[in-house]
Scaffold this motif. Structure first.
Motif, short mmCIF file in Angstrom:
data_model
loop_
_atom_site.label_atom_id
_atom_site.label_comp_id
_atom_site.label_asym_id
_atom_site.label_seq_id
_atom_site.Cartn_x
_atom_site.Cartn_y
_atom_site.Cartn_z
N TRP A 146 10.41 18.89 48.10
CA TRP A 146 8.99 18.79 48.49
C TRP A 146 8.84 18.69 50.01
O TRP A 146 7.88 19.21 50.57
CB TRP A 146 8.31 17.61 47.79
N VAL A 166 9.48 5.88 47.00
CA VAL A 166 10.04 7.15 46.49
C VAL A 166 10.66 6.91 45.11
O VAL A 166 11.30 5.89 44.88
CB VAL A 166 11.11 7.67 47.47
N ALA A 180 16.14 9.25 42.16
CA ALA A 180 16.62 10.55 41.67
C ALA A 180 17.82 10.32 40.76
O ALA A 180 18.37 9.21 40.71
CB ALA A 180 17.02 11.42 42.86
N ASP A 182 18.07 16.53 46.28
CA ASP A 182 17.19 16.13 45.17
C ASP A 182 15.81 16.77 45.30
O ASP A 182 15.52 17.50 46.26
CB ASP A 182 17.08 14.59 45.10
N LEU A 183 14.97 16.48 44.32
CA LEU A 183 13.65 17.10 44.25
C LEU A 183 12.73 16.61 45.38
O LEU A 183 11.85 17.35 45.83
CB LEU A 183 13.01 16.83 42.89
N GLU A 184 12.94 15.38 45.83
CA GLU A 184 12.12 14.88 46.93
C GLU A 184 12.38 15.69 48.20
O GLU A 184 11.46 16.01 48.96
CB GLU A 184 12.40 13.38 47.19
#
Lengths: 472, 239
Positions: free
Chosen positions: B168, B34, B37, B163-165
């Motif tokens: 998703w 990953v 971030a 966060d952006l993960e």
């Protein structure tokens, strides 16, 4: 866009002579690295992010056949029409065909370096369309009849006074002051709002294409790209093969690097992902969407030793940190992509012969490689291009002869030391009194611009030996 | 011809690729792990989100209850336009608000040119970037996010993601489904430009102001903390 890189030196000299523009470039060169550095520090482990994205980008390019086929499949399933353009002219003709199929009259365009590369605006205009650039910087240079000077801030070479004069001339809005930058932005906003609402076709670029889902990512601050993508009835996304990434999270990882490196923000105001045309239940969005994938030599670059250049994410950090870009300005490079990334890309997308000055427009200071978020070894690639030029006998015979002579002497350390020691000693004696030379034979390239300092008398090797002997 | 170009391009790309099978490619991708971030500016995710919204030139109201939301909206519109009108998307969360209690007269649907204020309901917020997230659909016309002068956003703090993960992960059901949403918008600020002399101006093409109304389990003290963090960063030596 017509290539003018043959005139790099002449244009750079002219740019340096324009003192006001040079001062503006200097101010930008002081400001932009500071905001980038602050954003990088605030992020945390930026280097780990950079290396992660580098691995992903390299993996995507290594397996581009797989990811390209996957993207095409998913994008088509999402309702897009996917087109392939081998060359710049093919992209232009695909786009014009789509516009003509819809009897379009007005096109609203978001910022797209790819369509600058292909010269799409002029082509569409010749096809009878009205094309409006909607990114403020692009709009300004379109009105001025100029080309972008920077890939992120295309009009940063213009002062607010110049923009004011331009707007007063181009917008028939009667008498007004337009004193502040805010006033200028406000005027552009109201003029462009009507164009957005009237446009038949929207054209945008893409910062990334996601293979897994067929989405394309668009990163802007103004929101103009999103207005182009959502208001007109047809959307055309013009982009290149090398934007493809495996997953959504890879696109946002790139976005983390991109915005910090470009503008020093943690996130741009608008980061949007588009998958295709309006769904049945939706109230708005385009009724038809096209994705045009341009190659234009990129698959050749993929097969070459310059493959790493395809990892570029178009942030402009290398431009902002380059002393040559600051001194000579973006227009001197004579094509779409200026600065270090442009000095690599322009020869690869055109010809090494017509762009001979660009790989040499480098002081080898290495700042571009230090700040490149994609970790592209730009100075190495520039050196490789210079080497290739030498192999292909490109450049003036005198220059090549000089380089060959230098290489011959430099490859013989004994002779090199003998000659340099003698020359430095003579120059030291001749210049000791004044401390510098106004003129030197064979060195007019230096002394025409500035004095050559008188050498101190002893060469580095002589001083090194003397100190080593003292220590022993 | 585009199909001939496709064949030529695909052939060249295939020639320059490693020629691995899908399983090997996917396995290699998984091995990369990953992406890191950005560090959050505060341990409390909600405070971190607030700090980033403010850094992004946004403004914030804290409105724990639905009645607080409508009052905040009403006061905002009145303060800027001496009006009670706005356009709101058809989101059921917005439709169910007690608008009369705030003296607000919303019209549900698409914004028309000239209407100054639009209200949207954000599906998520991302603390890492201070962004509000919207999926396009019948409840959320894209133009409502882009055409108003003032864009008001209601966000339930239960929908905050670090966060952006995480975003998703949340999106996975929607984007792996039969019909993917046409668009995903991450909005992190009013429309802005620095294209003239690198001076930041808000209101380039879209909203001049972006106002986030946080609802649910959120307290005014959290906003005070966010403001304190920002002012101490601006004046590190100040008292």
């Amino acid at each position: 866009m017509e290539l003018q890189s043959q005139h790099f030196t002449r244009k750079a000299v002219a740019a340096l002579a324009d003192e006001a523009a040079a001062a503006q470039r200097d101010a930008m060169a002081l400001f932009t690295p500071v905001v980038r550095e602050a954003a990088v520090q605030q992020f945390g482990d930026f280097e780990a992010l950079r290396q992660h994205v580098k691995r992903i980008r390299r993996h995507s390019l290594d397996n581009l056949d797989y990811y390209l086929a996957r993207f095409e499949l998913e994008a088509t399933n999402n309702g897009n029409q996917v087109h392939y353009a081998d060359s710049a002219s093919e992209l232009n003709s695909i786009v014009l065909d789509i516009c003509q199929q819809h009897d379009a009259r007005k096109v609203a365009k978001g910022k797209s370096m790819v369509t600058e590369e292909t010269g799409l605006n002029d082509y569409l205009k010749r096809g009878g369309l009205e094309v409006i650039e909607t990114d403020l910087g692009e709009y300004i240079i379109q009105q001025a009849g100029e080309t972008p000077s920077h890939i992120v801030g295309p009009a940063l070479h213009k002062s607010k006074e110049q923009v004011r004069e331009l707007f007063l001339e181009k917008h028939a809005l009667g008498e007004r002051e337009l004193e502040s930058i805010s006033d200028l932005v406000g005027e552009a906003r109201s003029v462009l709002r009507d164009h957005f609402l009237q446009a038949d076709i929207g054209i945008i670029g893409a910062n990334a294409l996601i293979a897994e889902t067929g989405y394309s990512m668009l990163v802007t601050n103004e929101g103009n790209g999103d207005l182009c993508a959502n208001l007109p009835r047809v959307l055309i996304i013009c982009t290149t093969l090398d934007r493809i990434l495996p997953r959504g999270e890879d696109a946002t990882a790139v976005q983390r690097l991109l915005v910090r490196s470009a503008t020093g923000q943690p996130q741009t105001c608008y980061t949007s992902f588009y998958s295709g045309p309006r769904r049945e239940t939706e109230l708005d969005g385009p009724l038809e969407t096209h994705i045009v994938l341009l190659d234009n030599q990129r698959s050749d670059i993929l097969a070459s030793d310059y493959r790493e250049m395809l990892q570029c994410i178009r942030c402009g950090a290398c431009l902002n940190h380059c002393p040559i870009f600051t001194a000579s300005g973006g227009h001197s490079y004579g094509w779409v992509y200026p600065g270090p990334m442009g000095s690599v890309l322009t020869p690869l997308l055109n010809s090494l012969e017509d762009t001979a000055a660009l790989p040499n427009a480098c002081t080898s200071c290495g700042r571009c490689a230090e700040v490149c978020p994609a970790d592209i070894p730009l100075p190495d690639l520039l050196r490789d291009l210079r080497h290739q030029q030498s192999q292909e006998n490109i450049g003036s015979p005198r220059w090549r002869m000089g380089l060959r002579l230098h290489a011959w002497v430099a490859a013989r350390p004994g002779l090199y030391q003998f000659l340099t020691t003698r020359v430095m000693s003579i120059l030291n004696k001749l210049g000791r009194r004044k401390g510098s030379f106004h003129k030197l034979p064979f060195a007019s390239g230096w002394t025409d611009q500035r004095d050559f300092p008188s050498p101190q008398g002893e060469s580095f090797m002589q001083q090194y030996k003397a100190r080593r002997d003292d220590r022993e | 011809m585009s199909s001939e170009s496709r064949s030529r391009i695909m052939a060249r790309v295939r020639h320059a690729s490693l020629g691995q099978n899908a399983a090997a490619i996917e396995a290699q991708l998984d091995d990369f792990g990953v992406a890191p971030a950005a560090e959050l500016p505060h341990d409390d995710t909600c405070v971190a989100f607030m700090i980033n919204v403010l850094r992004n030139q946004g403004s914030i109201d804290v409105a724990p209850q639905r009645v607080d939301v409508v009052k905040a909206v009403g006061q905002y519109i009145y303060r800027h336009y001496r009006s009670h009108r706005l356009v709101a998307g058809n989101d059921p969360h917005l439709a169910a608000m007690p608008w009369r209690d705030g003296g607000v007269l919303p019209r549900f649907g698409e914004i028309e040119p000239g209407e100054p204020v639009a209200l949207s309901y954000a599906q998520w917020g991302v603390a890492e970037t201070g962004a509000t997230i919207f999926l396009s659909g019948r409840n959320n016309p894209a133009r409502n996010n882009l055409l108003p002068e003032h864009h008001l956003v209601v966000l339930d703090v239960n929908q905050l993601l670090p966060d952006l993960e995480s975003l998703w992960q949340q999106l996975e059901p929607a984007i792996t489904g039969a019909e993917r949403p046409r668009a995903l918008f991450c909005i992190a600020g009013p429309s802005s430009t620095a294209d003239i002399e690198a001076q930041l101006v808000c209101g380039a093409h879209g909203p001049r102001a972006w106002h986030v109304i946080l609802t649910g389990e959120v307290r005014q003290e959290q906003l005070d903390t966010a403001l304190d963090v920002l002012s101490s960063k601006k004046n590190p030596g100040g008292s």
